[in-house]
Design an enzyme around this catalytic site. Sequence first.
Site, short mmCIF file in Angstrom:
data_model
loop_
_atom_site.label_atom_id
_atom_site.label_comp_id
_atom_site.label_asym_id
_atom_site.label_seq_id
_atom_site.Cartn_x
_atom_site.Cartn_y
_atom_site.Cartn_z
CB THR A 110 43.12 9.80 -13.87
OG1 THR A 110 44.23 10.52 -13.31
CG2 THR A 110 42.73 8.67 -12.94
NE ARG A 111 40.87 15.08 -19.07
CZ ARG A 111 40.04 15.82 -18.31
NH1 ARG A 111 39.18 15.23 -17.49
NH2 ARG A 111 40.08 17.13 -18.36
CE LYS A 112 42.43 13.35 -9.95
NZ LYS A 112 42.16 12.80 -8.60
CB THR A 113 48.91 13.98 -17.15
OG1 THR A 113 48.04 14.88 -17.87
CG2 THR A 113 48.38 12.56 -17.29
CB THR B 104 50.10 10.41 -13.85
OG1 THR B 104 48.75 10.63 -13.39
CG2 THR B 104 50.07 9.45 -15.02
#
Length: 349
Positions: free
Chosen positions: A187-190, A324
């Site tokens: 996902t964009r949970k970086t 992540t």
Amino acid sequence: MGWPHPRAGLGVAPPHPLQAKTTPAPRLGAHSPPNSRLRSSAPPADAMAAPAPALAALLPPHQLRALARAWLEEDGPAPDPAAAAVGLAPRRAQLLCKSAGVLAGAPFAEAAWAEAGCRVRWLVAEGSSLPAGRTVVAEVEGPGAGLLLAERAALNCLGRCSGVATAAAMAVAVARASGWPGTVAGTRKTTPGFRLAEKYALAVGGADPHRYGLGGLLLLKDNHLLAARAPLRQVVGAARQAGGFTRRLAVEVGTAAEALTAAAAGADIVLLDNFTPQALQAAAAAVKAAHPRVTVEASGGVGLETLPHFLGPHVDVVSMGCLTHGARALDFALRVLAEEEEEEEGGAH
């Protein structure tokens, strides 16, 4: 930035991450102190698959250099007095991994050391499985002060990337062991400022990195729909028109009825978010029955332990933020060789 993934795609099963051979892990020279001697065993036969070489080509060189410079500026914004004691005479060091997992992050470590005038020679291939215990994964050579200037930045990159790749490989292994042929995605949970590295690490581990940012896949989330204050069909139509013909459109939904409405409105992907496993399977089946070409993605609260419950014949993608934001970093260290060890290593070469 697109991520054409060489090992995973919608509905295409990548190789099982526990089936490929990897590069044997070398051991330290015979004159090493007992507490720093490394394991001489190679990675296990069930080592995780190495990624296709094309993955490194996806990393823009100018971005690698910019990231490396930013990391060095963060760690060394002012002269380091300790560097004066080390000097610029050439030195050699061994890069050690002290954890079991998947090796990832080589291009980022190389970029950091390159900024400090050093070269890296990898002894273990990117994507290889590393056994428990100490393993020499690379040799680094350059000015002594340069080795130490980039040390922490390079080790942090390797530890973080390898942790993400390990988590991704474990998730893909769980999915394949369940007989599910779909796509495990991130996902964009970086980590802020570290997205390129973590997205790359997902791919090294065999997962799909998902969209890199807002400019990729056109995704309407629940807050988009709430903020628009318009019927779902109208919002989907407006987004489709603004996005143009080159982008796929995904819509996040919270109920089976919303999923059917989004698919009927023209969504290419219906994202079933925070469904229970039972509700997810029912909603996915309903969408596929009415719109067989629509991709069904599941997300929200999926972990390694619960992943099997979210897999099913009508689910194409399961995206997992924990790959992540919840990955545990591997432990890397740098050990500068003593003079006699350098001489022995030089003779061996």
